[in-house]
Structures are given as C-alpha cells and as structure tokens.
Write a protein that holds these residues in place. Structure first.
Motif, PDB file in Angstrom:
ATOM      1  N   VAL A 173      22.157  26.348  74.322  1.00  0.00           N
ATOM      2  CA  VAL A 173      21.892  27.400  73.333  1.00  0.00           C
ATOM      3  C   VAL A 173      20.960  28.474  73.902  1.00  0.00           C
ATOM      4  O   VAL A 173      20.070  28.170  74.699  1.00  0.00           O
ATOM      5  N   PRO A 174      21.168  29.735  73.462  1.00  0.00           N
ATOM      6  CA  PRO A 174      20.233  30.795  73.852  1.00  0.00           C
ATOM      7  C   PRO A 174      18.943  30.579  73.062  1.00  0.00           C
ATOM      8  O   PRO A 174      18.999  30.172  71.903  1.00  0.00           O
ATOM      9  N   VAL A 175      17.804  30.864  73.678  1.00  0.00           N
ATOM     10  CA  VAL A 175      16.548  30.649  72.953  1.00  0.00           C
ATOM     11  C   VAL A 175      15.615  31.852  73.071  1.00  0.00           C
ATOM     12  O   VAL A 175      15.149  32.201  74.157  1.00  0.00           O
ATOM     13  N   ASN A 177      13.579  32.958  69.543  1.00  0.00           N
ATOM     14  CA  ASN A 177      12.781  32.233  68.553  1.00  0.00           C
ATOM     15  C   ASN A 177      13.239  30.786  68.393  1.00  0.00           C
ATOM     16  O   ASN A 177      12.540  29.986  67.781  1.00  0.00           O
ATOM     17  N   GLY A 178      14.416  30.481  68.866  1.00  0.00           N
ATOM     18  CA  GLY A 178      14.901  29.105  68.815  1.00  0.00           C
ATOM     19  C   GLY A 178      15.529  28.707  67.496  1.00  0.00           C
ATOM     20  O   GLY A 178      15.574  27.519  67.167  1.00  0.00           O
ATOM     21  N   THR A 179      16.067  29.660  66.726  1.00  0.00           N
ATOM     22  CA  THR A 179      16.599  29.266  65.421  1.00  0.00           C
ATOM     23  C   THR A 179      17.941  28.540  65.511  1.00  0.00           C
ATOM     24  O   THR A 179      18.229  27.688  64.676  1.00  0.00           O
ATOM     25  N   CYS A 321      27.282  33.998  70.759  1.00  0.00           N
ATOM     26  CA  CYS A 321      26.599  34.249  69.480  1.00  0.00           C
ATOM     27  C   CYS A 321      26.699  35.657  68.913  1.00  0.00           C
ATOM     28  O   CYS A 321      26.410  35.853  67.738  1.00  0.00           O
ATOM     29  N   GLY A 322      27.032  36.676  69.715  1.00  0.00           N
ATOM     30  CA  GLY A 322      27.031  38.040  69.182  1.00  0.00           C
ATOM     31  C   GLY A 322      28.146  38.878  69.804  1.00  0.00           C
ATOM     32  O   GLY A 322      28.439  38.765  70.999  1.00  0.00           O
ATOM     33  N   ALA A 323      28.757  39.748  69.002  1.00  0.00           N
ATOM     34  CA  ALA A 323      29.900  40.540  69.458  1.00  0.00           C
ATOM     35  C   ALA A 323      29.473  41.668  70.404  1.00  0.00           C
ATOM     36  O   ALA A 323      28.364  42.199  70.305  1.00  0.00           O
TER      37      ALA A 323
HETATM   38  C1  LIG Z   1      19.238  36.013  67.491  1.00  0.00           C
HETATM   39  C2  LIG Z   1      20.126  35.843  68.646  1.00  0.00           C
HETATM   40  C3  LIG Z   1      19.828  34.933  69.671  1.00  0.00           C
HETATM   41  C4  LIG Z   1      18.558  34.149  69.718  1.00  0.00           C
HETATM   42  O1  LIG Z   1      18.248  33.417  68.579  1.00  0.00           O
HETATM   43  P1  LIG Z   1      16.801  32.871  68.417  1.00  0.00           P
HETATM   44  O2  LIG Z   1      16.731  32.326  67.068  1.00  0.00           O
HETATM   45  O3  LIG Z   1      15.852  34.028  68.591  1.00  0.00           O
HETATM   46  O4  LIG Z   1      16.579  31.864  69.486  1.00  0.00           O
HETATM   47  C5  LIG Z   1      20.746  34.782  70.689  1.00  0.00           C
HETATM   48  N1  LIG Z   1      21.879  35.478  70.725  1.00  0.00           N
HETATM   49  C6  LIG Z   1      22.208  36.351  69.773  1.00  0.00           C
HETATM   50  C7  LIG Z   1      23.496  37.106  69.898  1.00  0.00           C
HETATM   51  C8  LIG Z   1      21.343  36.573  68.699  1.00  0.00           C
HETATM   52  O5  LIG Z   1      21.681  37.428  67.734  1.00  0.00           O
END
Ligand SMILES: *Cc1c(COP(=O)(O)O)cnc(C)c1O
Length: 330
Positions: A173-175, A177-179, A321-323
């Motif tokens: 997972v990308p970290v 804030n670690g949500t 996680c993001g486009a």
């Molecule tokens: C928010 C976000 C993260 C990181 O999430 P955290 O909660 O800050 O660890 C990683 N990738 C994408 C695309 C995000 O929007």
C-alpha cells in the motif's frame, strides 16, 4: 461496499451512496501471480471515496457543517462530492501547488477551496486553525477521523471476498497518512477476529524516497523522526512529513511481519508509464507500489532485502489508488 454495512459505523444511505467499492482485481503486467486492485475506478476516481462516504454519512446524521478538510487533492475531492450529496457545505484547504484537475473537481462540487501557500503541512495547520476557531464545524479529516478508517477497511473485506474467502500473501500500500494501510489492517484484523480468515497478509508500505518518515524510523528502529522532510516528489499524494497516525502505522506493519520500502521519482515515473502502456492510466502517486514491486522483481534474488522478498512471492496484491487525469498540472 455497502454489502458490508453490518460492520460499518453508519447505516446505508441510498441518497448518499454512488456505488463506491467492490473495485476490480486484475492481472498485473507480465504476471497473473500478482493482482492489481483498481481503486481509481471509484465515483471521484480515488480510494478516498471509501472513507469519505462514511464520514459524510456521520456528518449528515449529526447535521454538522461546514465540513472542513485538508488535502493534497483526492481526499478534498471525495469529501466535496459526498458533502454535496449530503447537502452540507464543505471547505477544502489545499497546498497552493495542487493540480488543476483536483481543484476543478472540488470546485465543480461546490466546495470552497482555500489555497494555502507552502506544503501539505501548511494546509493541515490552516484547516486545524479554522476548526479550532469555529465551534460546530466538522473536521472531516482522513488523517485523524476514525470513521474514515472504517470506510477504508472495506478494501480488506473486498480482497477477502474476491479471493473466495482467502487472504493475499502480501498487500502493498502507498503510505502518506496511512489511511489505506490502517484500514487494511483494521479490516483483515476484524476478519481474523471473526474467524473468517486464518491469518493477516504481510502489509508493506511504500513511501516516496523524498518524503519517507515512516520508512526511515522503521529502518532505524526508532520512534518517528521529528525531522521528517517535506521535499517535493511526483508522488504528491503521499508527501506527508508528520503523519498523525505514524506510530500506529509502524505498529501495524510490524505486527503483520511486513515492512516499508521507498521509491525514487524516476522509478515512479517509469512504473506509471509501464501501467499506462497496459491501459492503466493512473496518477504518479498511484504508481508507487507498482514501482516498488518492479524494482524488487528486477533485483537479483540474492540481493533482495527481506521486505522486497515479500513482493516477489505469489499472491501479492497492489492497489492503484488514483486516476491519471487527476495529476495533470496545467
Ligand atoms: C490519499 C492517497 C494516497 C495516500 O493515502 P494516505 O492515507 O495518505 O496514506 C495514496 N494514493 C492516492 C492516489 C491517494 O489519493
């Protein structure tokens, strides 16, 4: 994700939901032994919708507004969208350098966008001052609010369901804030506690080399370093120098036998390009985990670190996680 309403802290709300969750799990470029979970295919195009819909549900029940958010972009976008659906006003504090795509999205949803000079921390400080000065507003912070993690935990439930009631070997997972990390830890922990899974996956957190406070303290075996830098990186979504839940993230990763890795901006750019070459257009931040996997797999087996080894076994899952359109800067 509302198929898991029984374990969520707010009730299903047909007026709020946009069908978030249950994102596809597909084969990674070059190997079907590794799966990509396409969390950029969400209503606002990032995994933040998992937490935002739950947090907006709570604010709606409480009738609390405005929702105040600080964000590098995606959390603000998600909160702005769900606040609009809840009929609540929303103010988003973002660093002045936030990409135009993310700003346009927030504004389209009717949020008040406050551009804060400086880095991500400056935006967080500005939001906290706003909340402190205005009793009654709702600090819809993904970094602090526990309900957000109860939304992101559905990522774990989905992986479990998509594996037919099994658990991946490693989840990368990308970290920042670690949500997503803490949500995954919470979700898999609940599945184990309920007797529905027999073990936790190893959780491996990936940070940008330019801003890696958790990877640094993990490596040094120390508490969080107070000197976390906020240097700029193409991975704008994870450049968090002082994650409030940093200690929890370190504990979670250690408890699963996982670890942290860092990736350079070059590795991230190459990984994003490779994904796009396979039809997957994601923002640079969303390519950090794939970058870590590529480097681990390209490393001679005898030279790999123990954490890299966790990325090379079968049954690894990597979220995207993001486009890609989000990170367009002009
Ligand atoms: C928010 C976000 C993260 C990181 O999430 P955290 O909660 O800050 O660890 C990683 N990738 C994408 C695309 C995000 O929007």
């Amino acid at each position: 994700m509302w198929r898991y309403a029984a374990v969520l802290p707010v009730p299903f709300d047909a007026e709020l939901t946009m069908g978030e969750g249950l994102t596809p799990l597909v084969a990674a470029p070059g190997t079907s032994a590794l799966r990509l979970k396409l969390d950029f295919l969400m209503p606002t195009l990032s995994f933040k919708d998992r937490g935002a819909v739950v947090l907006a549900g709570l604010a709606k029940l409480l009738g609390a507004a405005p929702l105040v958010v600080d964000s590098s972009g995606n959390a603000g976008t998600a909160m702005a969208a769900y606040a609009a659906r809840a009929g609540l006003s929303c103010e988003v504090f973002v660093p002045a350098g936030t990409s135009v795509g993310k700003l346009a999205q927030m504004q389209a949803h009717g949020a008040t966008v406050r551009l804060v000079p400086g880095d991500r921390q400056a935006a967080a400080d500005a939001a906290i001052s706003r909340v402190g000065a205005s009793p009654g507003c709702f600090y819809a912070s993904h970094a602090y609010h526990p309900y957000f993690l109860h939304g992101t935990k559905t990522f774990a439930y989905e992986l479990w369901e998509q594996a037919g009631g099994g658990v991946p070997s490693t989840v990368v997972v990308p970290v920042g804030n670690g949500t997503l990390l803490l949500g995954a830890y919470l979700g898999f922990g609940e599945l184990v506690a309920a007797g529905l899974a027999d073990r936790m996956p190893a959780l491996v957190g990936v940070q940008a080399a330019a801003c890696a406070p958790l990877a640094a303290s993990c490596r040094a075996g120390t508490e969080l370093s107070p000197t976390g830098t906020s240097a700029t990186t193409v991975a704008e979504g994870i450049a968090i120098a002082h994650p409030p839940r940093g200690h929890q993230a370190l504990v979670a990763v250690a408890a699963t036998g996982g670890g942290f890795l860092t990736v350079s901006d070059d590795e991230v750019t190459q990984a994003a390009r490779e994904l796009a070459g396979h039809g997957l257009f994601v923002e640079p931040t969303a390519a950090v985990c794939w970058a870590a996997v590529r480097t681990a797999r390209a490393t001679d087996p005898g030279e790999r670190s123990a954490v890299q080894e966790l990325l090379c076994r079968p049954g690894v899952v990597v979220p995207l996680c993001g486009a890609g359109l989000k990170a367009v800067h002009h």
